[in-house]
Design an enzyme around this catalytic site. Structure first.
Site, short mmCIF file in Angstrom:
data_model
loop_
_atom_site.label_atom_id
_atom_site.label_comp_id
_atom_site.label_asym_id
_atom_site.label_seq_id
_atom_site.Cartn_x
_atom_site.Cartn_y
_atom_site.Cartn_z
N LYS A 1 -19.75 12.67 16.98
CA LYS A 1 -19.12 14.17 16.69
C LYS A 1 -19.68 14.56 15.75
CE LYS A 1 -14.85 14.94 14.41
NZ LYS A 1 -13.47 13.81 13.75
N GLY B 1 -5.38 15.77 9.37
CA GLY B 1 -4.34 14.90 7.79
C GLY B 1 -2.90 15.76 8.22
N ALA C 1 -7.37 16.04 16.00
CA ALA C 1 -7.06 16.19 14.60
C ALA C 1 -5.26 16.94 14.93
CB ALA C 1 -7.30 17.55 13.75
N GLY C 2 -4.33 16.54 13.78
CA GLY C 2 -3.09 16.90 13.72
C GLY C 2 -1.99 16.51 14.16
N ASN D 1 -6.49 9.84 12.74
CA ASN D 1 -7.12 8.71 11.88
C ASN D 1 -5.68 8.35 11.23
OD1 ASN D 1 -9.86 8.39 10.21
ND2 ASN D 1 -7.84 7.35 9.74
N THR D 2 -5.31 9.87 10.07
CA THR D 2 -4.36 9.72 9.52
C THR D 2 -2.76 9.27 10.01
OG1 THR D 2 -5.49 11.34 8.65
CG2 THR D 2 -3.64 11.32 7.89
#
Lengths: 256, 70
Positions: free
Chosen positions: A99, A160, A186-187, A208-209
């Site tokens: 990635k 994040g 993301a998001g 992830n977050t």
């Protein structure tokens, strides 16, 4: 009905890719990755901790024989840094699937697209299979696809942030024009965000977050698994058209 | 002679090979060193060349491995 996600010629049953950062510990991380049904996990490359050998290490918990490791370039701000990092990752793990993310600034972690494109070309020339974190600009997404990236991974909102899919029109434009998998990276903040990304026709979601920062990360991982499946099935099923006025569900004929 | 390993200056005996340094690390951490990648003066040194790579004064080495990340 089998509906695999195919990235760089390899088939995956799960359309949810999860990160391995920000968890309370690697055990919780492994439990969450399993609850998510993830087959691919992103990992970072950092210096070996020489001063504290007792510190737990990722590979003891999230095992590379259980999950496909997807080395990332988080923290890289130039093409040269990213290429250097991924060459080291290949030496450490022996995998070509990576990635790429080249960031522009610490406040937004927005991708630096000229550097990203430069790095993508260098990596592909060196034999890497590049999944690329990118802005939601369809023009740049096309350039990355034409350069040979094996997955296009636009942000739904800032890394994040948990703001969700703030750019559905752009994501949809990228989905329509792209022949390799499109994965929102993301998001996503909660399950409905993941479902929205999939309903837009994305091939997968990377997060992830949203899992790691949930009050109960393992339960949220399970929620995300179901959301991605639900969103995918809704996309394949084809939603009903939106209408301005009501349309009764029960027949009008035979009313008493 | 002095080398820099992961940003820290260290004294090593002349004639030390990269393989010896990696073995030292494995002994120190008690872990299998196979997941560690090595960079010497910004060039990756493949595992197959660790034994034949003799360190030189001023070498800058990076030992890296996978950690959690998004």
């Amino acid at each position: 009905m089998p509906d695999p996600l195919i990235i760089a010629g390899k088939s995956y049953d799960s359309r949810l890719i999860v990160g391995t950062g920000k968890y309370a510990n690697y055990q919780q991380n492994a439990d969450a990755a399993r609850a998510a049904g993830a087959e691919i996990v992103t990992v970072a490359l950092r210096r070996v901790n020489l001063s504290d050998p007792s510190q737990e290490i990722l590979t003891d918990f999230v095992k590379p024989d259980e999950f496909t490791y997807l080395p990332n370039t988080a923290g890289c701000y130039t093409a040269d840094e990213a290429v250097r990092t991924l060459r080291l990752a290949r030496e450490a793990g022996g995998w070509n699937l990576v990635k790429l993310e080249v960031l522009a600034d610490q406040k937004t972690l927005y991708p630096n697209m000229p550097e990203t494109l430069t790095a993508a070309k260098a990596l592909i020339a060196d034999g890497f299979e590049v999944m690329v974190y990118c802005s939601d600009d369809p023009v740049y997404a096309k350039m990355l696809e034409d350069a040979g990236c094996c997955a296009i991974m636009p942000l739904g909102s800032l890394i994040g942030s948990g703001l969700g899919i703030m750019n559905p029109v752009n994501i949809r434009l990228i989905v329509e024009q792209t022949r390799v998998p499109v994965i929102v990276d993301a998001g996503v903040g909660t399950a409905s965000d993941a479902a929205i990304a999939m309903e837009l026709g994305c091939d997968g979601v990377l997060m992830n977050t949203a899992i790691a920062a949930a009050r109960d990360p393992v339960l949220m991982a399970s929620a995300m698994k179901h959301a991605v499946i639900a969103g995918r099935e809704a996309y394949l099923a084809g939603r009903m058209p939106k209408k301005l006025y009501a349309d009764p569900s029960s027949p009008l004929a035979g009313l008493i | 002679m002095k080398i820099t390993l992961n940003g820290e200056v260290r004294d090593v005996e002349p004639g030390t090979t990269l393989a010896m340094l990696v073995a030292d690390l494995a002994a120190h951490t008690g872990r299998d060193p196979r997941g560690v990648a090595v960079e010497r003066n910004l060039e990756i040194v493949p595992k197959s060349e660790h034994a034949s790579t003799v360190l030189e004064d001023g070498d800058r080495l990076e030992f890296v491995q996978f950690v959690g990340g998004g």
